[in-house]
Design a protein around this motif. Sequence first.
Motif, PDB file in Angstrom:
ATOM      1  N   LYS A 318       0.825  -1.203   0.000  1.00 39.25           N
ATOM      2  CA  LYS A 318       0.000   0.000   0.000  1.00 39.25           C
ATOM      3  C   LYS A 318       0.862   1.256   0.000  1.00 39.25           C
ATOM      4  N   GLU A 319       1.984   1.198   0.722  1.00 39.64           N
ATOM      5  CA  GLU A 319       2.869   2.356   0.762  1.00 39.64           C
ATOM      6  C   GLU A 319       3.530   2.549  -0.601  1.00 39.64           C
ATOM      7  N   PRO A 320       3.563   3.790  -1.105  1.00 41.83           N
ATOM      8  CA  PRO A 320       4.135   4.012  -2.434  1.00 41.83           C
ATOM      9  C   PRO A 320       5.638   3.772  -2.497  1.00 41.83           C
ATOM     10  N   ARG A 321       6.350   4.101  -1.444  1.00 44.51           N
ATOM     11  CA  ARG A 321       7.808   3.945  -1.437  1.00 44.51           C
ATOM     12  C   ARG A 321       8.232   3.253  -0.147  1.00 44.51           C
ATOM     13  N   ARG A 322       9.326   2.497  -0.226  1.00 46.97           N
ATOM     14  CA  ARG A 322       9.831   1.797   0.957  1.00 46.97           C
ATOM     15  C   ARG A 322      10.523   2.784   1.895  1.00 46.97           C
ATOM     16  N   LYS A 323      10.661   2.394   3.143  1.00 45.69           N
ATOM     17  CA  LYS A 323      11.304   3.245   4.140  1.00 45.69           C
ATOM     18  C   LYS A 323      12.816   3.122   4.030  1.00 45.69           C
ATOM     19  N   LEU A 324      13.503   4.197   4.398  1.00 47.94           N
ATOM     20  CA  LEU A 324      14.965   4.206   4.412  1.00 47.94           C
ATOM     21  C   LEU A 324      15.452   4.480   5.827  1.00 47.94           C
ATOM     22  N   TYR A 325      16.292   3.597   6.325  1.00 47.76           N
ATOM     23  CA  TYR A 325      16.965   3.823   7.603  1.00 47.76           C
ATOM     24  C   TYR A 325      18.388   4.299   7.321  1.00 47.76           C
ATOM     25  N   ILE A 326      18.783   5.376   7.964  1.00 48.56           N
ATOM     26  CA  ILE A 326      20.166   5.844   7.890  1.00 48.56           C
ATOM     27  C   ILE A 326      20.835   5.449   9.195  1.00 48.56           C
ATOM     28  N   ALA A 327      21.677   4.416   9.130  1.00 43.51           N
ATOM     29  CA  ALA A 327      22.328   3.869  10.321  1.00 43.51           C
ATOM     30  C   ALA A 327      23.689   4.531  10.494  1.00 43.51           C
ATOM     31  N   ASP A 328      23.761   5.460  11.431  1.00 45.55           N
ATOM     32  CA  ASP A 328      25.032   6.097  11.780  1.00 45.55           C
ATOM     33  C   ASP A 328      25.694   5.219  12.836  1.00 45.55           C
ATOM     34  N   ALA A 329      26.825   4.611  12.488  1.00 45.22           N
ATOM     35  CA  ALA A 329      27.451   3.631  13.376  1.00 45.22           C
ATOM     36  C   ALA A 329      27.982   4.249  14.659  1.00 45.22           C
ATOM     37  N   ARG A 330      28.151   5.557  14.707  1.00 53.52           N
ATOM     38  CA  ARG A 330      28.759   6.212  15.860  1.00 53.52           C
ATOM     39  C   ARG A 330      27.757   6.416  16.997  1.00 53.52           C
ATOM     40  N   PRO A 331      28.259   6.686  18.201  1.00 53.91           N
ATOM     41  CA  PRO A 331      27.378   7.229  19.238  1.00 53.91           C
ATOM     42  C   PRO A 331      26.920   8.629  18.823  1.00 53.91           C
ATOM     43  N   ARG A 332      25.759   9.039  19.287  1.00 48.21           N
ATOM     44  CA  ARG A 332      25.224  10.344  18.901  1.00 48.21           C
ATOM     45  C   ARG A 332      26.179  11.480  19.276  1.00 48.21           C
ATOM     46  N   LYS A 333      26.810  11.375  20.443  1.00 51.78           N
ATOM     47  CA  LYS A 333      27.700  12.450  20.892  1.00 51.78           C
ATOM     48  C   LYS A 333      28.905  12.594  19.962  1.00 51.78           C
ATOM     49  N   ILE A 422      31.846  -5.215  25.225  1.00 51.50           N
ATOM     50  CA  ILE A 422      30.831  -4.209  24.884  1.00 51.50           C
ATOM     51  C   ILE A 422      30.965  -3.812  23.417  1.00 51.50           C
ATOM     52  N   HIS A 423      32.209  -3.635  22.958  1.00 55.01           N
ATOM     53  CA  HIS A 423      32.419  -3.288  21.551  1.00 55.01           C
ATOM     54  C   HIS A 423      31.908  -4.396  20.636  1.00 55.01           C
ATOM     55  N   VAL A 424      32.225  -5.642  20.975  1.00 55.40           N
ATOM     56  CA  VAL A 424      31.764  -6.774  20.165  1.00 55.40           C
ATOM     57  C   VAL A 424      30.241  -6.829  20.156  1.00 55.40           C
ATOM     58  N   HIS A 425      29.636  -6.615  21.327  1.00 53.75           N
ATOM     59  CA  HIS A 425      28.173  -6.625  21.423  1.00 53.75           C
ATOM     60  C   HIS A 425      27.560  -5.547  20.538  1.00 53.75           C
ATOM     61  N   ASN A 426      28.120  -4.337  20.570  1.00 48.83           N
ATOM     62  CA  ASN A 426      27.555  -3.240  19.785  1.00 48.83           C
ATOM     63  C   ASN A 426      27.647  -3.511  18.285  1.00 48.83           C
ATOM     64  N   VAL A 427      28.765  -4.081  17.847  1.00 44.25           N
ATOM     65  CA  VAL A 427      28.923  -4.385  16.422  1.00 44.25           C
ATOM     66  C   VAL A 427      27.931  -5.460  15.986  1.00 44.25           C
ATOM     67  N   LEU A 428      27.807  -6.527  16.780  1.00 45.47           N
ATOM     68  CA  LEU A 428      26.888  -7.610  16.427  1.00 45.47           C
ATOM     69  C   LEU A 428      25.433  -7.154  16.506  1.00 45.47           C
ATOM     70  N   ALA A 429      25.108  -6.377  17.538  1.00 44.06           N
ATOM     71  CA  ALA A 429      23.731  -5.894  17.680  1.00 44.06           C
ATOM     72  C   ALA A 429      23.360  -4.969  16.530  1.00 44.06           C
ATOM     73  N   GLY A 430      24.286  -4.095  16.137  1.00 48.01           N
ATOM     74  CA  GLY A 430      24.018  -3.204  15.013  1.00 48.01           C
ATOM     75  C   GLY A 430      23.835  -3.969  13.715  1.00 48.01           C
ATOM     76  N   SER A 431      24.663  -4.982  13.495  1.00 52.31           N
ATOM     77  CA  SER A 431      24.550  -5.791  12.278  1.00 52.31           C
ATOM     78  C   SER A 431      23.227  -6.544  12.242  1.00 52.31           C
ATOM     79  N   ALA A 432      22.835  -7.110  13.391  1.00 53.97           N
ATOM     80  CA  ALA A 432      21.571  -7.849  13.453  1.00 53.97           C
ATOM     81  C   ALA A 432      20.382  -6.921  13.224  1.00 53.97           C
ATOM     82  N   TRP A 433      20.462  -5.715  13.766  1.00 56.57           N
ATOM     83  CA  TRP A 433      19.368  -4.757  13.587  1.00 56.57           C
ATOM     84  C   TRP A 433      19.213  -4.375  12.114  1.00 56.57           C
ATOM     85  N   ILE A 434      20.321  -4.142  11.434  1.00 55.25           N
ATOM     86  CA  ILE A 434      20.265  -3.788  10.010  1.00 55.25           C
ATOM     87  C   ILE A 434      19.679  -4.938   9.196  1.00 55.25           C
ATOM     88  N   ALA A 435      20.144  -6.168   9.468  1.00 54.79           N
ATOM     89  CA  ALA A 435      19.631  -7.330   8.738  1.00 54.79           C
ATOM     90  C   ALA A 435      18.132  -7.504   8.967  1.00 54.79           C
TER      91      ALA A 435
END
Length: 450
Positions: A318-333, A422-435
């Motif tokens: 129904k939606e005319p165009r698909r959604k786009l996520y812009i994943a900035d790998a950095r912390p917001r700060k 923590i670094h390993v967790h963040n990389v894996l969690a980010g990859s899983a979220w994108i997938a």
Amino acid sequence: MAMPRTRSGRSTSLHDSDSRLYESEKIDALEWTKIEVILSSLIPRRVSRSVPLGVLQFLLEAEQVIVEGYGVVLVNTDEAGTLFVTNFRLLFLSEGSRNIITLGTIPLATIEKFNKIVMKLPSAPRQSDRSPSRRLLQVTGKDMRIIVFGFRPRTRQRRAVFEALLRCTRPTRLLDLYAFASGPSRFGNTNPRVRLLNEYFRLLGMGSYNASIRLIEDGSFTLSNELWRISAVNANYTMCPTYSFALLIPKCISDEEVLQACTFRARCRLPVISWCHPGTGAVLSRSSQPLVGLMMNMRSNADEKLVAALCTQLVGAKEPRRKLYIADARPRKNALANGAMGGGSESSSNYFQSEIVFLGIDNIHAMRDSLSRLRDYLDTHGTTSSDGMSSFLRHGGWTWGGGNLSSMSASVSTLGDTGWLIHVHNVLAGSAWIAARVALESASVLVHCR
């Protein structure tokens, strides 16, 4: 791994000795593109020297010995052998078996740093002024290895090996690298540009097409389907030296618009397609950070149009165009801090049907510091330390848990303090979220850091 002993039978740690550090500098690939290539530099220089017959069987294609050291001891295992510096690696052969010792062999490209160490050996009380010393060379690898070689005194072999490492890990010319000296492989590996085009053809649904060098030389590889096309705008690497010669971009974006859009991204790394879902048409794209500035108010119409073109039509939705996520790998700060240097992050109000998500992955400097602390932890609590010498186990200290609950808790706490998990967790969690966004929502994702 057995601990090497001094003549008095006592263990000696490298960390207790005075050392002068000579770190190998990293070579910036960006600078190589600015080198003016002259005719004479097109022919790689060869090193002509006699090589012992026993080592020839271990050399790779076009691998050449620069310097060799005899009677060298791999201190990690207290094993004697011959050390060779080639144009590709440090190669250590056992004196007894004449086989390659894996621990003492490391490619030059994976050496993080190396330094000379002089370690005083214990002597009789009345001969302190004449106490002997060991000439050591410590090589730290990017794979967390710390390799220590011991050289015979008054042979100048350590100096020769050290100077050869300086030359080979920091070559003055790009073509002196082994990758160029080896020439075309005899094993028939295809040209990397050909492999890239074949992958693009597959993503475009044109798997029946086969790329070739002639196709590249003719410039006739710019094929397309109804959504995407292959662009030759970076064929000479003049637009972006760190991108490939062919780029996969939306079909509706012209090369002129690509040239405009690249100026709004750090190092001209504009959004390009890396992968396309064969069923839904969702894409994974990459880029560098946008140059929005300190006030986060700079914009680029060409960049916004290019990013919006990634939001293609959803099939049967129904939606005319698909959604786009812009994943900035950095912390917001970190993204906000980069704004002070001209960088920053996107605003969802400026990009069509997009949502900005920060993955919270720290920068490379924090990663290196964490890796260094992890190495120290393993040296202290591991069964075998990274250099084979500095673990508490070598000095009769307590083991990882030692059967003591409080000491076990201290070990776990120290591991947590490294921050590595923590670094390993963040990389894996980010990859899983994108997938998950691509698989569950058929959304496209643009990934970048700085």
